[in-house]
Design a protein around this motif. Structure first.
Motif, PDB file in Angstrom:
ATOM      1  N   GLU A 394       0.918  -1.089   0.137  1.00  0.00           N
ATOM      2  CA  GLU A 394      -0.021  -0.070   0.160  1.00  0.00           C
ATOM      3  C   GLU A 394       1.145   1.151   0.174  1.00  0.00           C
ATOM      4  O   GLU A 394       1.947   1.014   0.725  1.00  0.00           O
ATOM      5  CB  GLU A 394      -0.871   0.026   1.208  1.00  0.00           C
ATOM      6  N   TYR A 395       0.520   2.021  -0.767  1.00  0.00           N
ATOM      7  CA  TYR A 395       1.268   3.631  -0.786  1.00  0.00           C
ATOM      8  C   TYR A 395       0.328   4.585  -1.008  1.00  0.00           C
ATOM      9  O   TYR A 395      -0.870   4.441  -1.421  1.00  0.00           O
ATOM     10  CB  TYR A 395       2.366   3.769  -1.809  1.00  0.00           C
ATOM     11  N   LYS A 396       0.499   5.749  -0.572  1.00  0.00           N
ATOM     12  CA  LYS A 396      -0.317   7.005  -0.767  1.00  0.00           C
ATOM     13  C   LYS A 396       0.149   8.066  -1.945  1.00  0.00           C
ATOM     14  O   LYS A 396       1.497   8.338  -1.891  1.00  0.00           O
ATOM     15  CB  LYS A 396      -0.140   7.721   0.672  1.00  0.00           C
ATOM     16  N   TYR A 397      -0.527   8.159  -2.889  1.00  0.00           N
ATOM     17  CA  TYR A 397      -0.401   8.631  -3.972  1.00  0.00           C
ATOM     18  C   TYR A 397      -1.002   9.856  -3.942  1.00  0.00           C
ATOM     19  O   TYR A 397      -2.571   9.733  -4.273  1.00  0.00           O
ATOM     20  CB  TYR A 397      -0.517   7.867  -5.360  1.00  0.00           C
ATOM     21  N   LEU A 398      -0.929  11.120  -4.018  1.00  0.00           N
ATOM     22  CA  LEU A 398      -1.311  12.413  -4.164  1.00  0.00           C
ATOM     23  C   LEU A 398      -2.799  12.259  -3.191  1.00  0.00           C
ATOM     24  O   LEU A 398      -3.881  12.890  -3.510  1.00  0.00           O
ATOM     25  CB  LEU A 398      -2.013  12.646  -5.673  1.00  0.00           C
ATOM     26  N   GLY A 399      -2.197  12.035  -2.054  1.00  0.00           N
ATOM     27  CA  GLY A 399      -3.646  12.100  -0.994  1.00  0.00           C
ATOM     28  C   GLY A 399      -4.473  10.623  -0.785  1.00  0.00           C
ATOM     29  O   GLY A 399      -5.390  10.684  -0.071  1.00  0.00           O
ATOM     30  N   VAL A 400      -4.289   9.791  -2.066  1.00  0.00           N
ATOM     31  CA  VAL A 400      -5.273   8.718  -2.022  1.00  0.00           C
ATOM     32  C   VAL A 400      -4.525   7.644  -1.481  1.00  0.00           C
ATOM     33  O   VAL A 400      -3.419   7.140  -2.278  1.00  0.00           O
ATOM     34  CB  VAL A 400      -5.800   8.484  -3.305  1.00  0.00           C
ATOM     35  N   HIS A 401      -4.986   6.595  -0.661  1.00  0.00           N
ATOM     36  CA  HIS A 401      -4.244   5.467  -0.476  1.00  0.00           C
ATOM     37  C   HIS A 401      -4.681   4.245  -1.348  1.00  0.00           C
ATOM     38  O   HIS A 401      -5.913   3.926  -1.123  1.00  0.00           O
ATOM     39  CB  HIS A 401      -4.629   5.132   1.052  1.00  0.00           C
ATOM     40  N   LEU A 402      -3.706   3.959  -2.054  1.00  0.00           N
ATOM     41  CA  LEU A 402      -3.955   2.704  -2.996  1.00  0.00           C
ATOM     42  C   LEU A 402      -3.004   1.455  -2.537  1.00  0.00           C
ATOM     43  O   LEU A 402      -2.108   1.489  -2.037  1.00  0.00           O
ATOM     44  CB  LEU A 402      -3.344   3.090  -4.222  1.00  0.00           C
ATOM     45  N   ASN A 403      -3.659   0.306  -2.607  1.00  0.00           N
ATOM     46  CA  ASN A 403      -3.229  -0.992  -2.331  1.00  0.00           C
ATOM     47  C   ASN A 403      -3.105  -1.874  -3.484  1.00  0.00           C
ATOM     48  O   ASN A 403      -3.494  -1.797  -4.619  1.00  0.00           O
ATOM     49  CB  ASN A 403      -3.772  -1.722  -0.873  1.00  0.00           C
ATOM     50  N   ASN A 404      -2.549  -3.111  -3.195  1.00  0.00           N
ATOM     51  CA  ASN A 404      -2.335  -4.092  -4.426  1.00  0.00           C
ATOM     52  C   ASN A 404      -3.636  -4.675  -4.838  1.00  0.00           C
ATOM     53  O   ASN A 404      -3.422  -5.585  -5.428  1.00  0.00           O
ATOM     54  CB  ASN A 404      -1.055  -4.833  -4.132  1.00  0.00           C
ATOM     55  N   LYS A 405      -4.503  -4.833  -3.954  1.00  0.00           N
ATOM     56  CA  LYS A 405      -5.941  -5.370  -4.199  1.00  0.00           C
ATOM     57  C   LYS A 405      -6.726  -4.324  -4.818  1.00  0.00           C
ATOM     58  O   LYS A 405      -8.147  -4.763  -5.460  1.00  0.00           O
ATOM     59  CB  LYS A 405      -6.308  -5.741  -3.102  1.00  0.00           C
ATOM     60  N   LEU A 406      -6.583  -2.949  -4.739  1.00  0.00           N
ATOM     61  CA  LEU A 406      -7.373  -1.817  -5.335  1.00  0.00           C
ATOM     62  C   LEU A 406      -8.949  -2.142  -4.802  1.00  0.00           C
ATOM     63  O   LEU A 406      -9.884  -1.707  -5.463  1.00  0.00           O
ATOM     64  CB  LEU A 406      -7.532  -1.932  -6.789  1.00  0.00           C
ATOM     65  N   ASP A 407      -8.856  -2.386  -3.485  1.00  0.00           N
ATOM     66  CA  ASP A 407     -10.096  -2.442  -2.788  1.00  0.00           C
ATOM     67  C   ASP A 407     -10.756  -1.398  -2.096  1.00  0.00           C
ATOM     68  O   ASP A 407     -11.790  -1.421  -1.277  1.00  0.00           O
ATOM     69  CB  ASP A 407     -10.216  -3.703  -2.077  1.00  0.00           C
ATOM     70  N   TRP A 408      -9.569  -0.290  -1.666  1.00  0.00           N
ATOM     71  CA  TRP A 408     -10.077   0.905  -1.031  1.00  0.00           C
ATOM     72  C   TRP A 408     -10.192   0.836   0.332  1.00  0.00           C
ATOM     73  O   TRP A 408     -10.459   1.583   1.009  1.00  0.00           O
ATOM     74  CB  TRP A 408     -11.366   1.527  -1.548  1.00  0.00           C
TER      75      TRP A 408
END
Length: 437
Positions: A394-408
């Motif tokens: 998981e990493y934070k990109y432009l204020g949005v937390h994205l993970n390797n499952k893309l499940d939010w």
């Protein structure tokens, strides 16, 4: 209204002509004069602050508290009940008065520079140090003559470090933005003269380059200098001129910009950058045996940097490089373990940065592997400048937390935590009786 009248009756040529092309002297003179008019038209009210006192505690209430302590030590129960009853009434009156005052300050009429005068003489506020309130239009203040200016009254909107301010110790008074908006018609002429002189001389006034640097914590528990991000509070007049220049620059270079640069472009923002990244990440995963790799790095900043970095761009069906100011993301599809194109784009980008004297912070660069197959293949990490890039879930990109499952899930947890923090502040404000509007 009185401040507008003050500026309307001012002969700005008398202040500008003696300085000629001395941009620093002119800017200092005009700034001091504006502050002088504000000081004589919009008086300030000083509020004493004590961190160990409640904001509604007045001297009378403090005297009642001391009286209660004295009676308690004496052991007179009848007198103690009388003082406690009087103390409760005093606390209620103090809270009601403080609530009315805070509501008045929050709901000030448009066009005013501050709020109405508080109903009681003294308040001890935990977070307000200076309040400004505007006199009624029925009692205007006579505008001062330019010749009457002296060093005693001169105070700068952004004073230099070696130049103390007599009436306002803060480098950024709270009413600067309101002043520029409400008195725009009166100040536009002299500010236009300063802007044009600055552009013709190709110099920025020294006063406008002076800034107040505020450390902003990056993490929850900041203890070291590296845990803070320096935020520079610059002159509002400088920001205004920068926006004007930026409008003209954007028209000249818009056709030369990288189409995948999402920063500093009208109608395009952070949401478009994140949506584009997610769209291609999901599109790459539609193929059988495909894995999506995202590589994120950080370089420099703002508009001149985006123009400077437009030389390097890459966009194909299986791999692309997108930017948002100094944030760069490389998204690539790996089919059957073949990540040659993805690695080649990263290598070329790193080499281009070194050739153009740009530094990539490899320690902050992360890589995430998105693979929905049952048997995920092992992928060796990318190496930049002799350092293996960390593969994260998981990493934070432009204020949005994205993970390797893309499940939010990570993003929802972060928003929930931030929302709870904001609600806590709202509950505290409600306990103070602050106006909900």
């Amino acid at each position: 209204m009185a401040l507008r009248d003050c500026f309307d009756t001012t002969d700005w040529d008398v202040l500008c002509e003696p300085h000629g092309e001395d941009i620093d002297g002119l800017t200092t003179c005009i700034t001091d004069y504006i502050n002088f008019c504000v000081e004589n038209t919009v008086p300030t009210r000083k509020v004493l602050c004590f961190s160990n006192n409640k904001p509604w505690e007045t001297p009378d209430l403090k005297a009642l508290l001391n009286e209660k302590k004295r009676v308690f030590k004496s052991g007179d129960k009848e007198e103690l009940r009388r003082v406690q009853k009087e103390l409760r009434r005093g606390i209620t009156r103090g809270k009601d008065s403080y609530s009315y005052w805070r509501s008045a300050s929050r709901g000030a009429m448009p066009g005013k520079f501050g709020c109405a005068a508080p109903p009681s003489p003294t308040y001890q506020s935990p977070d307000l140090t200076v309040l400004s309130h505007h006199h009624p239009a029925s009692s205007p203040v006579t505008p001062p003559a330019p010749a009457a200016l002296s060093s005693h009254y001169a105070t700068s909107l952004h004073p230099l470090p070696d130049r103390p301010s007599h009436s306002n110790p803060h480098p950024h008074p709270p009413g600067v933005i309101r002043l520029l908006k409400d008195c725009a018609d009166q100040l536009c002429g002299v500010l236009l003269h300063i802007f044009n002189l600055s552009l013709s001389l190709e110099r920025v006034p020294l006063l406008w380059k002076t800034s107040c640097v505020v450390p902003f914590p990056k993490i929850a528990h900041s203890r070291e200098p590296n845990h803070f991000r320096p935020v520079a509070l610059t002159s509002h007049l400088m920001k205004t001129m920068e926006r004007i220049v930026l409008t003209h620059l954007r028209q000249l270079v818009d056709s030369k910009m990288d189409p995948l640069q999402f920063a500093y472009r009208p109608g395009i923002g952070v949401d478009d950058d994140v949506i584009y990244l997610l769209h291609w990440s999901l599109s790459h995963l539609e193929g059988t045996g495909s894995t999506c790799l995202q590589h994120k790095g950080t370089v420099l900043s703002p508009f001149p940097f985006t123009l400077y970095t437009s030389d390097f761009s890459y966009n194909s069906d299986s791999c692309h490089l997108q930017k948002f100011s100094d944030n760069t993301a490389i998204v690539g599809r790996v089919s059957e373990g073949n990540k040659l194109e993805y690695r080649e784009v990263i290598t070329n980008f790193v080499a281009w940065c070194e050739l153009n004297h740009l530094r990539i912070n490899a320690s902050k660069t992360k890589e995430v592997v998105i693979d929905f197959s049952k048997e995920a293949s092992h992928i060796a990490p990318v190496n930049i400048q002799g350092l293996d890039i960390e593969i994260v879930e998981e990493y934070k990109y432009l204020g949005v937390h994205l993970n390797n499952k893309l499940d939010w899930t990570h993003n929802i947890d972060a928003l929930y935590k931030k929302g709870q923090s904001c609600l806590h502040l709202l509950r505290r404000l409600r306990s103070f009786g602050v106006c909900t509007a």
